[in-house]
Enzyme design. Structure first.
Site, mmCIF file in Angstrom:
data_model
loop_
_atom_site.group_PDB
_atom_site.id
_atom_site.type_symbol
_atom_site.label_atom_id
_atom_site.label_comp_id
_atom_site.label_asym_id
_atom_site.label_seq_id
_atom_site.Cartn_x
_atom_site.Cartn_y
_atom_site.Cartn_z
ATOM 1 N N ARG A 247 10.602 -5.788 -10.742
ATOM 2 C CA ARG A 247 10.188 -7.168 -10.441
ATOM 3 C C ARG A 247 9.840 -7.304 -8.948
ATOM 4 N NH1 ARG A 247 11.200 -11.148 -6.908
ATOM 5 N NH2 ARG A 247 13.406 -10.589 -6.954
ATOM 6 N N ASP A 248 10.841 -7.310 -8.101
ATOM 7 C CA ASP A 248 10.588 -7.528 -6.672
ATOM 8 C C ASP A 248 9.692 -6.418 -6.120
ATOM 9 O OD1 ASP A 248 10.772 -8.666 -4.187
ATOM 10 O OD2 ASP A 248 12.925 -8.390 -3.950
ATOM 11 N N HIS B 210 20.958 -8.587 -0.641
ATOM 12 C CA HIS B 210 19.578 -8.248 -1.056
ATOM 13 C C HIS B 210 18.769 -8.112 0.232
ATOM 14 C CE1 HIS B 210 16.010 -8.987 -3.885
ATOM 15 N NE2 HIS B 210 15.465 -9.075 -2.693
ATOM 16 N N HIS C 17 15.934 -6.479 2.810
ATOM 17 C CA HIS C 17 14.663 -5.776 2.967
ATOM 18 C C HIS C 17 14.714 -4.960 4.260
ATOM 19 C CE1 HIS C 17 12.006 -7.746 -0.200
ATOM 20 N NE2 HIS C 17 13.188 -8.296 -0.372
ATOM 21 N N CYS D 154 7.291 -9.724 -0.448
ATOM 22 C CA CYS D 154 7.186 -10.993 -1.161
ATOM 23 C C CYS D 154 5.798 -11.561 -0.907
ATOM 24 C CB CYS D 154 8.254 -11.964 -0.671
ATOM 25 S SG CYS D 154 8.131 -13.579 -1.455
ATOM 26 N N ASN E 33 12.104 -3.815 -0.308
ATOM 27 C CA ASN E 33 13.564 -3.847 -0.311
ATOM 28 C C ASN E 33 14.048 -2.496 0.200
ATOM 29 O OD1 ASN E 33 12.641 -5.653 -2.630
ATOM 30 N ND2 ASN E 33 14.789 -6.190 -2.397
HETATM 31 P P1 HMG Z 1 3.008 -25.421 -9.394
HETATM 32 O O1 HMG Z 1 1.576 -25.129 -9.186
HETATM 33 O O2 HMG Z 1 3.649 -26.457 -8.517
HETATM 34 O O3 HMG Z 1 3.352 -25.737 -10.925
HETATM 35 O O4 HMG Z 1 3.787 -24.054 -9.216
HETATM 36 P P2 HMG Z 1 3.012 -26.947 -11.860
HETATM 37 O O5 HMG Z 1 4.273 -27.278 -12.568
HETATM 38 O O6 HMG Z 1 2.289 -28.028 -11.103
HETATM 39 O O7 HMG Z 1 1.995 -26.268 -12.890
HETATM 40 C C1 HMG Z 1 0.724 -25.787 -12.480
HETATM 41 C C2 HMG Z 1 0.237 -24.750 -13.481
HETATM 42 O O8 HMG Z 1 1.150 -23.634 -13.536
HETATM 43 C C3 HMG Z 1 0.174 -25.295 -14.907
HETATM 44 O O9 HMG Z 1 -0.881 -24.583 -15.562
HETATM 45 C C4 HMG Z 1 1.483 -24.854 -15.503
HETATM 46 O O10 HMG Z 1 1.444 -24.737 -16.905
HETATM 47 C C5 HMG Z 1 1.653 -23.479 -14.866
HETATM 48 P P3 HMG Z 1 -2.369 -25.182 -15.665
HETATM 49 O O11 HMG Z 1 -2.186 -26.491 -16.367
HETATM 50 O O12 HMG Z 1 -2.876 -25.342 -14.260
HETATM 51 O O13 HMG Z 1 -3.092 -24.125 -16.441
HETATM 52 N N1 HMG Z 1 3.062 -23.071 -14.791
HETATM 53 C C6 HMG Z 1 3.540 -21.905 -15.267
HETATM 54 N N2 HMG Z 1 2.937 -20.860 -15.860
HETATM 55 C C7 HMG Z 1 3.711 -19.818 -16.233
HETATM 56 N N3 HMG Z 1 5.048 -19.769 -15.999
HETATM 57 C C8 HMG Z 1 5.683 -20.788 -15.405
HETATM 58 C C9 HMG Z 1 4.915 -21.912 -15.009
HETATM 59 N N4 HMG Z 1 5.229 -23.073 -14.402
HETATM 60 C C10 HMG Z 1 4.092 -23.768 -14.280
HETATM 61 N N5 HMG Z 1 7.003 -20.714 -15.189
HETATM 62 C C11 HMG Z 1 5.631 -22.612 -9.738
HETATM 63 C C12 HMG Z 1 5.196 -23.989 -9.317
HETATM 64 C C13 HMG Z 1 7.116 -22.510 -9.547
HETATM 65 C C14 HMG Z 1 5.248 -22.380 -11.180
HETATM 66 C C15 HMG Z 1 4.887 -21.563 -8.834
HETATM 67 O O14 HMG Z 1 5.066 -21.925 -7.519
HETATM 68 C C16 HMG Z 1 5.354 -20.160 -9.053
HETATM 69 O O15 HMG Z 1 5.155 -19.566 -10.097
HETATM 70 N N6 HMG Z 1 6.027 -19.560 -8.028
HETATM 71 C C17 HMG Z 1 6.603 -18.249 -8.160
HETATM 72 C C18 HMG Z 1 6.489 -17.523 -6.892
HETATM 73 C C19 HMG Z 1 7.157 -16.158 -6.987
HETATM 74 O O16 HMG Z 1 7.307 -15.593 -8.071
HETATM 75 N N7 HMG Z 1 7.561 -15.611 -5.841
HETATM 76 C C20 HMG Z 1 8.167 -14.335 -5.782
HETATM 77 C C21 HMG Z 1 9.595 -14.349 -6.258
HETATM 78 S S1 HMG Z 1 10.779 -14.914 -5.023
HETATM 79 C C22 HMG Z 1 11.129 -13.519 -4.124
HETATM 80 O O17 HMG Z 1 10.483 -12.519 -4.266
HETATM 81 C C23 HMG Z 1 12.337 -13.529 -3.253
HETATM 82 C C24 HMG Z 1 13.533 -12.813 -3.888
HETATM 83 O O18 HMG Z 1 13.193 -11.477 -4.265
HETATM 84 C C25 HMG Z 1 14.691 -12.769 -2.917
HETATM 85 C C26 HMG Z 1 14.347 -12.140 -1.588
HETATM 86 O O19 HMG Z 1 13.632 -11.124 -1.542
HETATM 87 O O20 HMG Z 1 14.854 -12.644 -0.588
HETATM 88 C C27 HMG Z 1 14.007 -13.540 -5.139
HETATM 89 MG MG MG Z 2 13.397 -9.317 -2.377
#
Ligand code: HMG
Ligand code: MG
Length: 300
Positions: A15-16, A207, A209, A240, A249
């Site tokens: 995933r990450d 966690h 990096h 990220c 990481n």
């Molecule tokens: P948004 O644009 O505000 O969402 O995004 P919305 O609710 O307004 O919906 C917009 C569109 O997205 C709609 O589709 C929804 O259906 C769709 P449209 O009508 O335009 O076709 N939608 C989805 N589709 C699939 N799955 C869903 C979903 N939700 C809405 N769950 C949202 C808000 C949270 C969805 C967006 O910002 C997002 O997906 N963000 C994820 C970002 C991400 O994955 N980042 C990486 C992970 S975090 C990380 O890596 C850090 C970590 O590892 C820790 C560390 O390293 O420190 C955890």
């Molecule tokens: Mg991470």
């Protein structure tokens, strides 16, 4: 010096590690990587995320990945979920454990999940109550615990506050992410000191990096405080999409090498882990990035 006798490693590579790869990694390759990680003895393998494919295209195949996994007894495969829509997608394919992801920085939360910290907590409370009704285990992340790409320094008290809210909500473990790898050992210890005032150390994971080459030093520092869960990524994959310049990481191979040297049990077979690292690095057409793989290659 007090160190834990055993450490649980949470492998976040599928995933990450892969989420930031620009070219789609085929389903079969993701599955083979997961199989190789299982064979190496990992008991927790974060396998994907149910986020918007517009935001993170590489994770668009997560439902297929999860459905195709032949679960190995004793291994869990948590999936990231940002909202109720993600939870529904996870439930539809029978996911048993999810991870929700908050941050200690307001700006990072906006960039990463398009809402404020307060809104994210409200969203996650709903996700949690539905998840509990379906008897899912829920892990919580706090990102940017040692610095933010947009805000710089993050106060340990801020990290503790978000960690406490995830813990109070019902997360069984809180993973503290140095998302951009800017931390140094004493800073990491001060952050853990603040968080352990509100969440028991047994429920914390580190966690880290490795952007500035500090991850192992930071891990060694927090192991001495009793942290016994470490998130890491095979071959140091990752970064990220919403934290420009953040490298991967800490590499699982390097963590296992260090823990072996410290006499801490992990249940992981390092040669098999190295094979998993070679497998995914070959696919991505790059040299394995762990220091252990490089040291061994130099001896050949
Ligand atoms: P948004 O644009 O505000 O969402 O995004 P919305 O609710 O307004 O919906 C917009 C569109 O997205 C709609 O589709 C929804 O259906 C769709 P449209 O009508 O335009 O076709 N939608 C989805 N589709 C699939 N799955 C869903 C979903 N939700 C809405 N769950 C949202 C808000 C949270 C969805 C967006 O910002 C997002 O997906 N963000 C994820 C970002 C991400 O994955 N980042 C990486 C992970 S975090 C990380 O890596 C850090 C970590 O590892 C820790 C560390 O390293 O420190 C955890
Ligand atoms: Mg991470």
């Amino acid at each position: 010096m007090q160190l834990p006798q055993q450490v649980k490693i949470v492998e976040v590579g599928p995933r990450d590690g892969l989420q930031n790869e620009p070219t789609p990694v085929p389903l079969e390759v993701k599955l083979e990587l997961i199989r190789k990680l299982e064979q190496a003895g990992l008991s927790v393998i974060e396998a994907g995320s149910f986020v918007s494919p517009k935001w993170v295209p590489q994770m668009a195949s997560s439902a297929e990945v999860y459905q195709s996994i032949q679960p190995k007894p004793g291994v869990s495969y948590p999936m990231l979920v940002p909202n109720l829509k993600g939870l529904e997608a996870a439930l539809a394919v029978g996911v048993q454990e999810i991870a929700i992801f908050a941050a200690a920085s307001e700006s990072f939360t906006q960039k990463n999940i398009n809402c404020s910290i307060e809104e994210s907590i409200a969203r996650y409370s709903e996700v949690m109550s539905q998840a509990q009704q379906h008897h899912l285990k829920v892990r919580g992340y706090v990102s940017c615990v040692l610095g933010c790409p947009y805000e710089g320094e993050i106060a340990p008290a801020r990290v503790a506050e978000v960690a406490q809210r995830l813990h109070d909500m019902g997360c069984y473990e809180i993973s503290l992410g140095d998302t951009i790898g800017v931390g140094t050992p004493l800073k990491a210890q001060r952050m853990i000191d603040a968080v352990t005032k509100v969440v028991p150390v047994e429920q914390l994971a580190a966690h880290f990096h490795d952007t500035y080459g500090q991850a192992l030093a930071n891990l060694f520092a927090v192991l001495q405080q009793g942290v016994a869960v470490i998130d890491s990524s095979i071959s140091g994959l990752g970064g990220c999409p919403y934290a420009k310049g953040a490298s991967g990481n800490v590499a699982t191979e390097d963590v296992v090498y260090m823990l072996n040297g410290l006499g801490i049990e992990t249940g992981i077979d390092l040669p098999k882990l190295l094979q998993a690292g070679h497998y995914i690095s070959d696919h991505l057409q790059r040299e394995p990035a762990s220091k252990v793989a490089r040291a061994l290659a130099a001896k050949e």
